[in-house]
Enzyme design. Sequence first.
Site, PDB file in Angstrom:
ATOM      1  N   HIS A 148       0.843  -1.204   0.000  1.00  0.00           N
ATOM      2  CA  HIS A 148       0.000   0.000   0.000  1.00  0.00           C
ATOM      3  C   HIS A 148       0.872   1.244   0.000  1.00  0.00           C
ATOM      4  O   HIS A 148       1.945   1.274   0.588  1.00  0.00           O
ATOM      5  CB  HIS A 148      -0.983   0.003   1.175  1.00  0.00           C
ATOM      6  CG  HIS A 148      -0.371   0.107   2.540  1.00  0.00           C
ATOM      7  ND1 HIS A 148      -0.098   1.316   3.153  1.00  0.00           N
ATOM      8  CD2 HIS A 148       0.013  -0.855   3.420  1.00  0.00           C
ATOM      9  CE1 HIS A 148       0.413   1.099   4.354  1.00  0.00           C
ATOM     10  NE2 HIS A 148       0.500  -0.207   4.535  1.00  0.00           N
ATOM     11  N   ASP A 190      -0.496   4.406   0.794  1.00  0.00           N
ATOM     12  CA  ASP A 190      -0.971   5.426   1.718  1.00  0.00           C
ATOM     13  C   ASP A 190      -0.263   5.290   3.058  1.00  0.00           C
ATOM     14  O   ASP A 190       0.290   4.235   3.388  1.00  0.00           O
ATOM     15  CB  ASP A 190      -2.487   5.354   1.888  1.00  0.00           C
ATOM     16  CG  ASP A 190      -2.961   4.049   2.515  1.00  0.00           C
ATOM     17  OD1 ASP A 190      -2.439   2.973   2.129  1.00  0.00           O
ATOM     18  OD2 ASP A 190      -3.853   4.094   3.382  1.00  0.00           O
ATOM     19  N   GLU A 194      -5.230   1.438   2.822  1.00  0.00           N
ATOM     20  CA  GLU A 194      -4.964   0.444   3.864  1.00  0.00           C
ATOM     21  C   GLU A 194      -4.986   1.074   5.250  1.00  0.00           C
ATOM     22  O   GLU A 194      -5.449   0.450   6.214  1.00  0.00           O
ATOM     23  CB  GLU A 194      -3.613  -0.230   3.614  1.00  0.00           C
ATOM     24  CG  GLU A 194      -3.404  -1.525   4.397  1.00  0.00           C
ATOM     25  CD  GLU A 194      -2.883  -1.326   5.813  1.00  0.00           C
ATOM     26  OE1 GLU A 194      -2.992  -2.268   6.627  1.00  0.00           O
ATOM     27  OE2 GLU A 194      -2.368  -0.228   6.119  1.00  0.00           O
ATOM     28  N   GLU A 195      -4.502   2.311   5.363  1.00  0.00           N
ATOM     29  CA  GLU A 195      -4.456   2.972   6.661  1.00  0.00           C
ATOM     30  C   GLU A 195      -5.787   3.624   7.045  1.00  0.00           C
ATOM     31  O   GLU A 195      -5.879   4.286   8.078  1.00  0.00           O
ATOM     32  CB  GLU A 195      -3.352   4.041   6.665  1.00  0.00           C
ATOM     33  CG  GLU A 195      -1.943   3.510   6.376  1.00  0.00           C
ATOM     34  CD  GLU A 195      -1.375   2.641   7.480  1.00  0.00           C
ATOM     35  OE1 GLU A 195      -2.131   2.276   8.401  1.00  0.00           O
ATOM     36  OE2 GLU A 195      -0.180   2.318   7.425  1.00  0.00           O
ATOM     37  N   ASP A 240       4.016  -6.168   3.900  1.00  0.00           N
ATOM     38  CA  ASP A 240       3.578  -5.124   4.828  1.00  0.00           C
ATOM     39  C   ASP A 240       3.797  -5.610   6.254  1.00  0.00           C
ATOM     40  O   ASP A 240       3.045  -5.271   7.163  1.00  0.00           O
ATOM     41  CB  ASP A 240       2.095  -4.796   4.576  1.00  0.00           C
ATOM     42  CG  ASP A 240       1.639  -3.543   5.313  1.00  0.00           C
ATOM     43  OD1 ASP A 240       2.503  -2.751   5.731  1.00  0.00           O
ATOM     44  OD2 ASP A 240       0.426  -3.359   5.469  1.00  0.00           O
ATOM     45  N   HIS A 299     -23.880  24.443  33.004  1.00  0.00           N
ATOM     46  CA  HIS A 299     -23.149  24.981  34.147  1.00  0.00           C
ATOM     47  C   HIS A 299     -23.126  23.905  35.237  1.00  0.00           C
ATOM     48  O   HIS A 299     -24.185  23.443  35.688  1.00  0.00           O
ATOM     49  CB  HIS A 299     -23.854  26.249  34.638  1.00  0.00           C
ATOM     50  CG  HIS A 299     -23.094  27.021  35.669  1.00  0.00           C
ATOM     51  ND1 HIS A 299     -22.815  26.541  36.924  1.00  0.00           N
ATOM     52  CD2 HIS A 299     -22.563  28.276  35.621  1.00  0.00           C
ATOM     53  CE1 HIS A 299     -22.144  27.436  37.609  1.00  0.00           C
ATOM     54  NE2 HIS A 299     -21.976  28.517  36.835  1.00  0.00           N
ATOM     55  N   THR A 359     -16.086  25.357  34.353  1.00  0.00           N
ATOM     56  CA  THR A 359     -16.932  24.443  35.126  1.00  0.00           C
ATOM     57  C   THR A 359     -18.203  24.112  34.357  1.00  0.00           C
ATOM     58  O   THR A 359     -19.209  24.819  34.434  1.00  0.00           O
ATOM     59  CB  THR A 359     -17.279  25.082  36.482  1.00  0.00           C
ATOM     60  OG1 THR A 359     -17.806  26.387  36.249  1.00  0.00           O
ATOM     61  CG2 THR A 359     -16.037  25.191  37.351  1.00  0.00           C
ATOM     62  N   ARG A 379      -8.564  -6.365  18.355  1.00  0.00           N
ATOM     63  CA  ARG A 379      -7.788  -7.246  17.487  1.00  0.00           C
ATOM     64  C   ARG A 379      -8.336  -8.659  17.652  1.00  0.00           C
ATOM     65  O   ARG A 379      -8.537  -9.134  18.776  1.00  0.00           O
ATOM     66  CB  ARG A 379      -6.302  -7.198  17.850  1.00  0.00           C
ATOM     67  CG  ARG A 379      -5.687  -5.809  17.741  1.00  0.00           C
ATOM     68  CD  ARG A 379      -5.477  -5.384  16.308  1.00  0.00           C
ATOM     69  NE  ARG A 379      -4.926  -4.024  16.230  1.00  0.00           N
ATOM     70  CZ  ARG A 379      -4.439  -3.473  15.132  1.00  0.00           C
ATOM     71  NH1 ARG A 379      -4.447  -4.150  13.992  1.00  0.00           N
ATOM     72  NH2 ARG A 379      -3.961  -2.256  15.140  1.00  0.00           N
ATOM     73  N   SER A 405      -2.990  -5.979  11.842  1.00  0.00           N
ATOM     74  CA  SER A 405      -4.055  -6.445  10.956  1.00  0.00           C
ATOM     75  C   SER A 405      -3.807  -5.976   9.538  1.00  0.00           C
ATOM     76  O   SER A 405      -3.471  -4.815   9.319  1.00  0.00           O
ATOM     77  CB  SER A 405      -5.412  -5.913  11.430  1.00  0.00           C
ATOM     78  OG  SER A 405      -5.666  -6.271  12.762  1.00  0.00           O
ATOM     79  N   HIS A 433       3.478   4.323  12.393  1.00  0.00           N
ATOM     80  CA  HIS A 433       2.328   5.012  12.978  1.00  0.00           C
ATOM     81  C   HIS A 433       2.732   6.013  14.061  1.00  0.00           C
ATOM     82  O   HIS A 433       1.865   6.613  14.703  1.00  0.00           O
ATOM     83  CB  HIS A 433       1.294   4.036  13.567  1.00  0.00           C
ATOM     84  CG  HIS A 433       0.673   3.127  12.559  1.00  0.00           C
ATOM     85  ND1 HIS A 433      -0.571   2.561  12.755  1.00  0.00           N
ATOM     86  CD2 HIS A 433       1.088   2.693  11.343  1.00  0.00           C
ATOM     87  CE1 HIS A 433      -0.880   1.802  11.704  1.00  0.00           C
ATOM     88  NE2 HIS A 433       0.125   1.870  10.841  1.00  0.00           N
TER      89      HIS A 433
END
Length: 476
Positions: free
Chosen positions: A93, A95, A160-161, A187, A220, A322, A335, A406, A434
Amino acid sequence: MTMTTATDPQIEEFLAARADERLETYKELVRIPSISALPEHAPDCRRAAEWIAADLERIGMEHVEVAETGGHPIVYADWLHAEGAPTVLVYCHYDVQPVDPLELWTSPPFEPVVVGDRILGRGVADDKGQLHLHLRATEAILATRGRLPVNLRFVFEGEEESSSVHLDAWLTAHRDRLAADFAVISDTGFFDGNIPAITIGLRGMMYAQIDVTGTEVDLHSGSYGGTVENPANALARIIAGLKDADGRILVPGFYDDVIELTEDERRRVAELPFDEDAYLARLGLPALHGEAGYSTLERRGARPTLDVNGLWSGFQGEGSKTIIPAHAHAKVSCRLVSAQDPKRIFEAFRAHVLALAPPGVRVDVRMLGGGRPSLTPTDHPATQAAARALAATFGREPVYIREGGSIPVCATFEEVLDLPVVLLGFDPPDQRAHAPNEWMDLGNYETGIRTVVRMWDEVAELGSAAFADGAAASAR
């Protein structure tokens, strides 16, 4: 990583003469900020696809196409003149991930720099470096021999990303065009200590978002505190109910389709040369944590997980404000392993989140993406050809590993195209993919080129019949 020369002298001469040119084209590709998840980078993704297509045409590949998908394009090319030889489909890939946090980079992420035996930049490893080395291996063979020893089809993806949203539909629509004996996905990477490795197992993925909404606007906290449910507090309770203190996931039915490792598989994992103390030191943490009853390597590659990937709600500026926030959000990934199905896991996850949600807020759970897990036989002839190629070029036998990451296309190749998959990757194990300061070992990159050349020679020597037999054996 020290390279062992194991290709023919003509190819070595060709590669040596073009080392500087090769590095510069590597940098050219990395300079294109092809971040698929950010809409403003859509033109850059297309520019990367067109750069690759032009390079494929230049080196002699045929039927080169920047194929439309409804999203970022797929680059396709083939060379199919090795009569009687096996056909291989190669996937990478182009990207890349976003670069945040930018301030942690030691150099601009899209201005690649060489520091010693490393090249730094976003995508130098994941996955432009591996894509680029396939281009250079193909170029070297065609330039010196005039033909390839095998038939090749390239499929280079641009999403892919960002969950490969359009890939499955494109592969299904072009199934006949993509016929092959097996697929190679580059990859993945090497094992700890930069030991050559073939990945035989990948985890799947279920990615979801939880949205908790209270009032239309922030309230508030003095006027309304104690009278309404706080969406941030509600989300915190939901997240706390997803796992127990021992790392066990509490979603009912989550483990129903998990196939436990056999004693022999656990023994093989335990025999891998893994230094847990060095692993911990590299992370800079006081201790490791995960599902009780399993080793670190088992948890990393062969057990399912559930992790919060992002949280946001309320006031986050300097000083104080607040309020009771109107909404709170979390992104959560699981995963998956063995027979777990991402859609079934999502439905179980969603039902559990809604059961945990307190009254007084509205909760929505959305699936953002997913992919099935994958497992490759170690005795398949393509896997063994890859092992011989790695041993010949890197000078040591590879290990077989399961990785926690993955690659959804892996399962798609197996299910939609009916192709066995070899995960032949060259990234160093701590390449910071990453994260800021992503890097690639230039020794891995250069030797990887030679490995691919050797791999195609190994495959050609086996002939098509070996892969027909291998497919039949896998089916049995």
